[in-house]
Design a protein around this motif. Structure first.
Motif, PDB file in Angstrom:
ATOM      1  N   CYS A  26      65.585  17.848  24.160  1.00  0.00           N
ATOM      2  CA  CYS A  26      65.654  17.793  23.229  1.00  0.00           C
ATOM      3  C   CYS A  26      66.314  19.111  22.489  1.00  0.00           C
ATOM      4  CB  CYS A  26      64.307  17.247  21.633  1.00  0.00           C
ATOM      5  SG  CYS A  26      63.443  18.416  21.818  1.00  0.00           S
ATOM      6  N   GLN A  27      67.617  19.414  21.760  1.00  0.00           N
ATOM      7  CA  GLN A  27      68.034  20.465  21.287  1.00  0.00           C
ATOM      8  C   GLN A  27      67.103  21.058  20.251  1.00  0.00           C
ATOM      9  OE1 GLN A  27      70.864  21.678  22.913  1.00  0.00           O
ATOM     10  NE2 GLN A  27      71.074  20.089  23.811  1.00  0.00           N
ATOM     11  N   SER A  28      66.669  20.375  19.775  1.00  0.00           N
ATOM     12  CA  SER A  28      64.913  20.878  18.802  1.00  0.00           C
ATOM     13  C   SER A  28      64.615  22.150  19.418  1.00  0.00           C
ATOM     14  CB  SER A  28      64.293  19.501  17.472  1.00  0.00           C
ATOM     15  OG  SER A  28      63.395  20.629  17.513  1.00  0.00           O
ATOM     16  N   CYS A  29      63.515  21.297  20.851  1.00  0.00           N
ATOM     17  CA  CYS A  29      62.670  22.410  21.049  1.00  0.00           C
ATOM     18  C   CYS A  29      63.409  23.776  21.683  1.00  0.00           C
ATOM     19  CB  CYS A  29      62.275  21.850  22.673  1.00  0.00           C
ATOM     20  SG  CYS A  29      60.750  20.512  21.993  1.00  0.00           S
ATOM     21  N   ALA A  30      65.104  23.298  21.675  1.00  0.00           N
ATOM     22  CA  ALA A  30      65.613  24.229  22.357  1.00  0.00           C
ATOM     23  C   ALA A  30      64.930  25.793  21.598  1.00  0.00           C
ATOM     24  CB  ALA A  30      67.142  24.245  23.389  1.00  0.00           C
ATOM     25  N   ARG A  31      66.351  25.138  20.353  1.00  0.00           N
ATOM     26  CA  ARG A  31      66.777  26.245  19.193  1.00  0.00           C
ATOM     27  C   ARG A  31      65.375  26.768  19.556  1.00  0.00           C
ATOM     28  NH1 ARG A  31      69.488  21.699  16.915  1.00  0.00           N
ATOM     29  NH2 ARG A  31      67.412  21.314  15.304  1.00  0.00           N
ATOM     30  N   HIS A  32      64.300  26.396  19.472  1.00  0.00           N
ATOM     31  CA  HIS A  32      62.767  26.921  19.444  1.00  0.00           C
ATOM     32  C   HIS A  32      62.935  27.727  19.746  1.00  0.00           C
ATOM     33  CE1 HIS A  32      63.063  24.737  15.421  1.00  0.00           C
ATOM     34  NE2 HIS A  32      62.488  25.424  14.567  1.00  0.00           N
ATOM     35  N   GLY A  33      62.680  27.557  21.141  1.00  0.00           N
ATOM     36  CA  GLY A  33      62.622  28.817  22.289  1.00  0.00           C
ATOM     37  C   GLY A  33      61.251  27.747  22.819  1.00  0.00           C
ATOM     38  N   ILE A  34      60.709  26.704  22.354  1.00  0.00           N
ATOM     39  CA  ILE A  34      59.275  25.666  23.440  1.00  0.00           C
ATOM     40  C   ILE A  34      60.051  24.807  24.545  1.00  0.00           C
ATOM     41  CG2 ILE A  34      57.956  24.200  22.156  1.00  0.00           C
ATOM     42  CD1 ILE A  34      58.504  25.263  19.682  1.00  0.00           C
ATOM     43  N   SER A  35      59.145  24.930  25.865  1.00  0.00           N
ATOM     44  CA  SER A  35      59.790  24.202  26.209  1.00  0.00           C
ATOM     45  C   SER A  35      59.830  22.825  26.453  1.00  0.00           C
ATOM     46  CB  SER A  35      58.761  24.148  27.643  1.00  0.00           C
ATOM     47  OG  SER A  35      58.733  23.364  28.392  1.00  0.00           O
ATOM     48  N   CYS A  36      60.263  21.409  26.149  1.00  0.00           N
ATOM     49  CA  CYS A  36      60.502  21.016  26.103  1.00  0.00           C
ATOM     50  C   CYS A  36      59.906  19.089  27.046  1.00  0.00           C
ATOM     51  CB  CYS A  36      61.641  19.654  25.376  1.00  0.00           C
ATOM     52  SG  CYS A  36      61.607  18.287  24.877  1.00  0.00           S
ATOM     53  N   GLU A  37      58.224  18.718  26.255  1.00  0.00           N
ATOM     54  CA  GLU A  37      57.404  18.020  27.111  1.00  0.00           C
ATOM     55  C   GLU A  37      58.433  16.207  28.106  1.00  0.00           C
ATOM     56  OE1 GLU A  37      53.428  19.208  25.630  1.00  0.00           O
ATOM     57  OE2 GLU A  37      54.042  17.460  25.375  1.00  0.00           O
ATOM     58  N   GLY A  38      59.716  16.477  26.831  1.00  0.00           N
ATOM     59  CA  GLY A  38      60.404  14.964  27.799  1.00  0.00           C
ATOM     60  C   GLY A  38      59.469  13.537  26.896  1.00  0.00           C
ATOM     61  N   TYR A  39      60.444  12.887  27.873  1.00  0.00           N
ATOM     62  CA  TYR A  39      59.991  11.497  27.101  1.00  0.00           C
ATOM     63  C   TYR A  39      59.310   9.876  28.389  1.00  0.00           C
ATOM     64  CZ  TYR A  39      63.911  12.982  24.409  1.00  0.00           C
ATOM     65  OH  TYR A  39      64.669  14.161  23.414  1.00  0.00           O
ATOM     66  N   GLU A  40      58.941  10.503  29.312  1.00  0.00           N
ATOM     67  CA  GLU A  40      57.900   9.840  30.095  1.00  0.00           C
ATOM     68  C   GLU A  40      56.899   9.205  29.560  1.00  0.00           C
ATOM     69  OE1 GLU A  40      60.485  12.337  32.128  1.00  0.00           O
ATOM     70  OE2 GLU A  40      58.667  12.729  31.187  1.00  0.00           O
ATOM     71  N   VAL A  41      56.756   7.721  29.577  1.00  0.00           N
ATOM     72  CA  VAL A  41      55.471   7.032  29.053  1.00  0.00           C
ATOM     73  C   VAL A  41      54.343   7.346  29.820  1.00  0.00           C
ATOM     74  CG1 VAL A  41      54.178   4.712  28.719  1.00  0.00           C
ATOM     75  CG2 VAL A  41      56.627   4.971  28.701  1.00  0.00           C
ATOM     76  N   ARG A  42      53.514   7.975  29.133  1.00  0.00           N
ATOM     77  CA  ARG A  42      52.098   8.539  29.829  1.00  0.00           C
ATOM     78  C   ARG A  42      51.113   7.360  28.846  1.00  0.00           C
ATOM     79  NH1 ARG A  42      51.796  15.178  27.188  1.00  0.00           N
ATOM     80  NH2 ARG A  42      54.133  15.173  28.353  1.00  0.00           N
ATOM     81  N   LEU A  43      49.772   7.132  30.577  1.00  0.00           N
ATOM     82  CA  LEU A  43      48.526   6.505  30.441  1.00  0.00           C
ATOM     83  C   LEU A  43      47.066   7.725  29.953  1.00  0.00           C
ATOM     84  CD1 LEU A  43      49.434   4.109  33.029  1.00  0.00           C
ATOM     85  CD2 LEU A  43      49.431   3.721  30.742  1.00  0.00           C
ATOM     86  N   ARG A  44      47.450   7.659  28.606  1.00  0.00           N
ATOM     87  CA  ARG A  44      46.300   8.797  28.267  1.00  0.00           C
ATOM     88  C   ARG A  44      45.681   8.962  27.277  1.00  0.00           C
ATOM     89  NH1 ARG A  44      48.523  14.940  27.209  1.00  0.00           N
ATOM     90  NH2 ARG A  44      49.588  13.735  25.983  1.00  0.00           N
ATOM     91  N   TRP A  45      43.846   8.481  27.311  1.00  0.00           N
ATOM     92  CA  TRP A  45      43.041   7.906  25.926  1.00  0.00           C
ATOM     93  C   TRP A  45      42.718   9.914  25.455  1.00  0.00           C
ATOM     94  CZ3 TRP A  45      42.579   5.253  30.609  1.00  0.00           C
ATOM     95  CH2 TRP A  45      43.385   4.881  30.778  1.00  0.00           C
ATOM     96  N   GLY A  46      42.437   9.709  23.744  1.00  0.00           N
ATOM     97  CA  GLY A  46      42.189  10.332  23.300  1.00  0.00           C
ATOM     98  C   GLY A  46      40.180  11.275  23.540  1.00  0.00           C
TER      99      GLY A  46
END
Length: 478
Positions: A26-46
């Motif tokens: 995303c461009q928002s992460c790029a403007r702030h200089g942050i690595s974008c973690e993407g949009y893939e579905v994750r199987l993870r539980w807190g």
């Protein structure tokens, strides 16, 4: 106010910022200089462990990490029954090839062996209870294996019959008797012509009932109704090559069982042919017109000509008929038995007449039963009956191999003699004689209990059939 989006990248979601959903980053992460973690579905539980769904209890989204669910819930058990594992299916299909591989099949094999042993015992010993004559060859024994193929209920009934010979009602006998009853009723409901196998099964089931005081005449009625609806007329054809000898034998057994004086506490619904609810009339309507009147009927051990008189009690048989009976050719022990029955028939006729005398409408019907020139009283008749039975007992003890089954036929005269309350109360020693003559089976014990109740009450007007019905019993004297 900007619309909140739930489709942003993982970085914007974590930082709770608005994402422009530009892919792959995303461009928002790029403007702030942050690595974008993407949009893939994750199987993870807190918490690290799934709390719901397919992976409940797993710490990672893999099949092998799913812990086994504790059995017990209905849906789990149902799922296991419907869809067993492939390995379990293969194991179940071939377990029978390995002896002792499964306890259930092993138990089933042991049960079949036990049943086979019981059936063999019935073929060897138990079947001898079914007849009371000097007949050297049983008509039933050589035919029984084939008859069991005709009737699925017959084999189970044979097992129940053998188990019923015990002096007590064991749980295993009650189990087999209940199974026999269900199978026979189902078979009878589906029967159209009533094969010899089904007819034999029904007669054996009736025999179990009359020996243990259980309802049995309803089975006799059911078989008679089927036979009558498929060609059994009041004048059956004479015995010839087209008519089975064994079939006639089975019909004679039905006729003997149906004779009213050979049962106690019988509960039969009155009909046009049976106005008093005492019998169907099988012997007089079917057996007497079609069979030879000579010879001995093997189940009762009595001559057919004498059975004709018993079947006519309450109809056209008189005391003079019994006194005039000429007899048949037989052994000394048979003469003792037949004489005891002939005299007991006179007592039965008198008892039947005394019951009908209470009904003023029936007085004209029973008048011929008492010949004026007959002066033999009940005491003399009872004494002669017991004398013949005692002589028969001594003869059996002296010559045990001459006629091993003749003692099976003593119940009727023994019981009828015991029903003479006035006589028995005056002769207590005769009560002991009757007690000693009983053979010790469960049937004997039930009949003896009835007699002892009659002796205790000492009421000559007490009807033994009413007493048996109060106890919900149908007994036979065969």
């Amino acid at each position: 106010m900007p619309t909140r989006s739930y489709q942003g990248c993982w970085t914007c979601k974590r930082r709770r910022r608005r994402c422009d959903n530009t892919r792959p980053t995303c461009q928002s992460c790029a403007r702030h200089g942050i690595s974008c973690e993407g949009y893939e579905v994750r199987l993870r539980w807190g918490s690290g462990i799934a709390s719901r769904g397919k992976y409940t209890g797993a710490d990672k989204p893999l099949e092998e990490s799913v812990p086994p669910r504790l059995k017990g819930r209905a849906r789990d058990l149902k799922r296991d029954r419907k869809a067993p594992t492939s390995q379990g299916q293969i194991q179940g299909e071939y377990d029978w090839m390995v002896p002792g591989s499964r306890e259930s099949l092993s138990s089933q094999g042991e049960k079949e062996k036990e049943e086979e042993a019981i059936f063999n015992e019935f073929m060897k010993d138990g079947i001898n209870v079914l007849h009371s004559t000097t007949a050297r060859e049983s008509m039933l024994q050589p035919r029984l294996p084939q008859l069991c193929e005709e009737s699925s209920a017959l084999y189970t009934i044979c097992l129940a019959f053998q188990l019923s010979l015990s002096s007590t009602c064991s749980p295993i006998f009650l189990e087999y008797f209940d199974t026999s009853l269900r199978k026979f009723r189902s078979e009878l409901a589906c029967s159209t012509t009533l094969s010899d196998g089904t007819l034999t099964a029904g007669l054996l089931l009736c025999t179990i009932g009359l020996m243990h005081g259980m309802p049995w005449t309803m089975h006799l009625e059911g078989m008679h109704n089927i036979l009558q609806s498929h060609g059994l007329s009041d004048t059956p054809p004479p015995l010839d090559a087209t008519t089975s000898i064994f079939r006639h034998h089975l019909l004679e057994v039905m006729g003997v069982m149906d004779i009213s004086c050979f049962s106690v506490g019988r509960q039969l619904v009155p009909s046009k042919m049976n106005r008093q609810g005492s019998s169907i009339g099988i012997w007089r309507r079917y057996c007497q017109p079609s069979m030879s009147r000579h010879g001995v009927e093997p189940v009762s051990g009595l001559p057919r000509s004498l059975l004709d008189l018993f079947a006519g009690i309450g109809i056209d048989t008189t005391e003079q008929s019994f006194w005039s009976w000429s007899g048949e050719t037989g052994s000394f022990m048979q003469y003792y038995l037949w004489e005891a029955h002939r005299l007991a028939g006179i007592l039965s006729l008198r008892r039947h007449s005394s019951i009908l005398l209470k009904d003023t409408v029936a007085c004209e019907m029973i008048a011929p039963s008492h010949p004026k020139n007959c002066s033999v009283d009940a005491t003399t008749l009872v004494a002669r009956i017991l004398a013949n039975l005692d002589a028969l007992r001594l003869a059996c003890a002296e010559r045990p191999e001459e006629d091993r089954f003749i003692k099976n036929a003593i119940l009727y005269p023994l019981f009828v003699a015991g029903l003479e309350i006035r006589v028995m109360c005056k002769n207590v020693q005769w009560q002991k004689t009757i007690q000693n003559c009983f053979l010790g089976s469960r049937q004997d014990q039930i009949l003896l209990d009835l007699l002892q109740e009659m002796w205790t009450r000492a009421d000559p007007d007490l009807n033994v059939d009413d007493l048996a019905r109060e106890r919900h019993m149908e007994m036979g004297l065969l």
